[in-house]
Design a protein around this motif. Structure first.
Motif, short mmCIF file in Angstrom:
data_model
loop_
_atom_site.label_atom_id
_atom_site.label_comp_id
_atom_site.label_asym_id
_atom_site.label_seq_id
_atom_site.Cartn_x
_atom_site.Cartn_y
_atom_site.Cartn_z
N ARG A 1 16.08 -33.32 39.17
CA ARG A 1 16.03 -34.58 38.52
C ARG A 1 14.38 -34.94 38.64
O ARG A 1 13.68 -35.85 37.70
CB ARG A 1 16.80 -35.44 39.51
N ALA B 1 20.46 -37.27 34.16
CA ALA B 1 20.01 -38.22 33.13
C ALA B 1 19.95 -39.71 33.51
O ALA B 1 19.18 -40.45 32.96
CB ALA B 1 21.01 -38.17 32.00
N LEU B 2 20.00 -39.83 34.80
CA LEU B 2 19.81 -41.18 35.38
C LEU B 2 18.39 -41.62 35.54
O LEU B 2 17.78 -42.71 35.54
CB LEU B 2 20.61 -41.43 36.84
N GLY B 3 17.55 -40.47 36.16
CA GLY B 3 16.14 -40.42 36.16
C GLY B 3 15.34 -40.67 34.95
O GLY B 3 14.21 -41.36 35.08
N GLN B 4 15.82 -40.05 34.10
CA GLN B 4 15.12 -39.75 32.77
C GLN B 4 15.89 -39.44 31.65
O GLN B 4 16.90 -38.74 31.92
CB GLN B 4 14.12 -38.65 33.07
N ARG B 5 15.82 -40.11 30.43
CA ARG B 5 16.63 -39.57 29.36
C ARG B 5 16.26 -38.28 29.16
O ARG B 5 15.19 -37.96 28.82
CB ARG B 5 16.37 -40.69 28.35
#
Lengths: 268, 253
Positions: free
Chosen positions: B138, B96-100
């Motif tokens: 991711r 979830a850090l790269g893209q919601r």
């Protein structure tokens, strides 16, 4: 002793201490995750130069510290990017030269009767109404900014390259983080003193690590344990007449040892 | 970006990179086209990772230009990621850090790369090979036009690498994204790539895998190894999962 807790100066101390604990601990989590303990130490050492700056320009010491810590942080960023020396060498040079310069400059102002001990180890019981206002303001600004920065800062912490490819403005995030750290140094100085600010940044997150399953949990638990350390440290200081700042740090360290032993026992 | 788009996704023109005064890359021209799998090979220190970092915009060249198609979405899988043990982060949090992304989307992406069971694991508890697949998931969550993998086989055995290259080829076919691979392993990439660029400070030779493996420049660079590799043809009659366990063949019905 029993009605000491209703004294206004005690209540102010308590409020200021808790406000600082609540911002220092979540920001401190990032200091731990990014391995920036020595960086935090260097920023706090530069605070004494800030005090001297405040005296020379007759500013509020908190403002002087804020300016010095911000400048020191930005200078570190530049030196680490372009310098040839290892990061810890640069940190060591800056930490000690700012501290020493601060002491030397302050020695010229004997009439000011600067009490070094107060700056080095804090004087939470001397927090005045005006100070409390500034501390509260600083705390609100830092918490708000940290909430806004949380995701990009966490992504940058995990992998700056990956974050940058994914569109995070990595350098801007790093600068913002350093400026927030400088604000924490400025508001925490009066609570625990220059030499112990890093303890407030590092120990509560370390305590929280074993109990947390996510970054947010770790920040919340760290804030709670930091606030508990402030309350217990203040109580110890009132009960046994010990210096307040160091008592808080001792409490924080004891909490760390307790969770360490607790989790070791649990793991058996 | 449509798959039929014939303009390059990334085009490098006359790239020169130097660290201190040592020139690492000189006058490099190359382009990545939609849907192609492009492999960068070359000996250690040839500048493969450096070239990838230029393409990704992580490194500014001293000379030359980097042109990227507008709105290009890049998914990047770094060589290795070290994540601090003090950071409590699950695979789900990491994705979830790269893209919601919703939990369902994360589960789909992990399943697509064969590590769906890892979603709740702390990232520090998974192996290097698993971490690479998680990083790939991711990258996929971003719906990339271009997927960049730096030495994807590192820390994985030969069979695992084959599986990985097969997966990458599948992803290209399914999603229509272009892929850049970095490798120093010759025989493994030969079968899984459309085009090879052989790098050694400059572009030694480039072209289809077979053309490159017969190129005198390439042979000079890799010496007798090039012949050994040309003879190598391993036929594997079963498949492995990430941990090396044999995957039962799928049956119809």
């Amino acid at each position: 002793m029993i009605d000491a807790w209703s004294e206004p100066f005690i209540l102010r101390a308590l409020a200021a201490g808790i406000a600082v604990a609540l911002v220092a601990a979540p920001l401190g989590c990032f200091v731990v995750w990014r391995r920036m303990a020595y960086f935090g130490d260097t920023l706090s050492h530069s605070a004494l130069l800030g005090v001297a700056l405040g005296v020379v320009l007759s500013l509020n010491p908190m403002l002087g510290v804020l300016i010095a810590a911000m400048l020191c942080g930005l200078l570190l960023l530049v030196l680490q990017r372009f310098g040839e020396f290892a990061s810890d060498t640069i940190l060591g040079i800056l930490a000690h030269s700012t501290l020493a310069t601060g002491v030397v400059v302050l020695s010229f102002f004997e009439q000011v009767r600067v009490d070094l001990f107060v700056y080095l180890f804090g004087d939470i019981l001397a927090v005045a109404g005006g100070d409390l206002l500034w501390i509260a303001l600083g705390a609100v600004v830092v918490l708000g900014a940290l909430a806004a920065l949380w995701r990009p800062l966490l992504a940058t912490t995990v992998s700056p390259d990956l974050a940058q490819v994914e569109g995070v403005p990595v350098l801007a995030v790093r600068v913002a983080f350093i400026l927030l750290l400088a604000v924490v140094v400025a508001v925490a100085m009066q609570i625990v003193g220059i030499l112990l600010i890093t303890a407030l940044l590092i120990i509560p997150p370390a305590t929280a690590r074993r109990l947390a399953g996510s970054p947010v949990q770790m920040a919340v638990i760290a804030a709670g344990s930091a606030a508990l350390s402030i309350v217990c440290g203040l109580a110890a200081s009132l009960g046994w007449d010990t210096p307040a700042g160091p008592s808080m740090v001792v409490t924080a360290a004891l909490l760390f040892v307790v969770t360490l032993l607790g989790s070791a026992a649990y793991a058996r | 970006m449509t798959p039929t788009d014939t303009t390059a996704l990334v085009r490098l023109e006359g790239i020169e990179i130097a660290f201190d005064r040592r020139i690492v890359l000189r006058d490099v021209h190359c382009a990545v086209h939609p849907r192609e799998i492009l492999t960068l090979i070359g000996p250690n220190g040839a500048g493969k990772t450096t070239l990838v970092r230029v393409m990704l915009g992580l490194l500014r060249p001293r000379r030359g230009r980097v042109r990227r198609a507008s709105g290009l979405r890049v998914g990047y899988v770094p060589q290795r990621l070290h994540i601090e043990p003090t950071l409590p982060l699950t695979v789900r949090d990491f994705l979830a850090l790269g893209q919601r992304a919703s939990r369902a989307a994360c589960e789909r992406a992990l399943a697509e790369v064969g590590v769906g069971h890892l979603i709740a694991s702390p990232v520090q508890h998974i192996s290097g090979g698993e971490m690479q697949r998680v990083s790939l998931a991711r990258a996929l969550l971003r719906e990339p036009d271009l997927l960049v993998l730096d030495e994807p086989g590192q820390g994985v055995d030969v069979v695992g690498q084959r599986e990985l290259y097969r997966l990458i080829a599948d992803l290209r076919n399914r999603r229509g994204c272009a892929v850049i691979l970095v490798s120093h392993d010759l025989h493994l990439v030969m079968s899984a790539t459309d085009r090879v660029i052989c790098l050694n400070g400059h572009v030694c030779c480039a072209g289809e895998p077979h053309a490159v493996s017969n190129d005198p420049e390439y042979r000079r660079l890799f010496g007798p190894l090039a012949d050994e590799v040309a003879l190598y043809a391993h036929h594997h009659d079963h498949r492995h999962d990430v941990d090396g366990r044999i995957i039962e063949p799928e049956r119809d019905g």
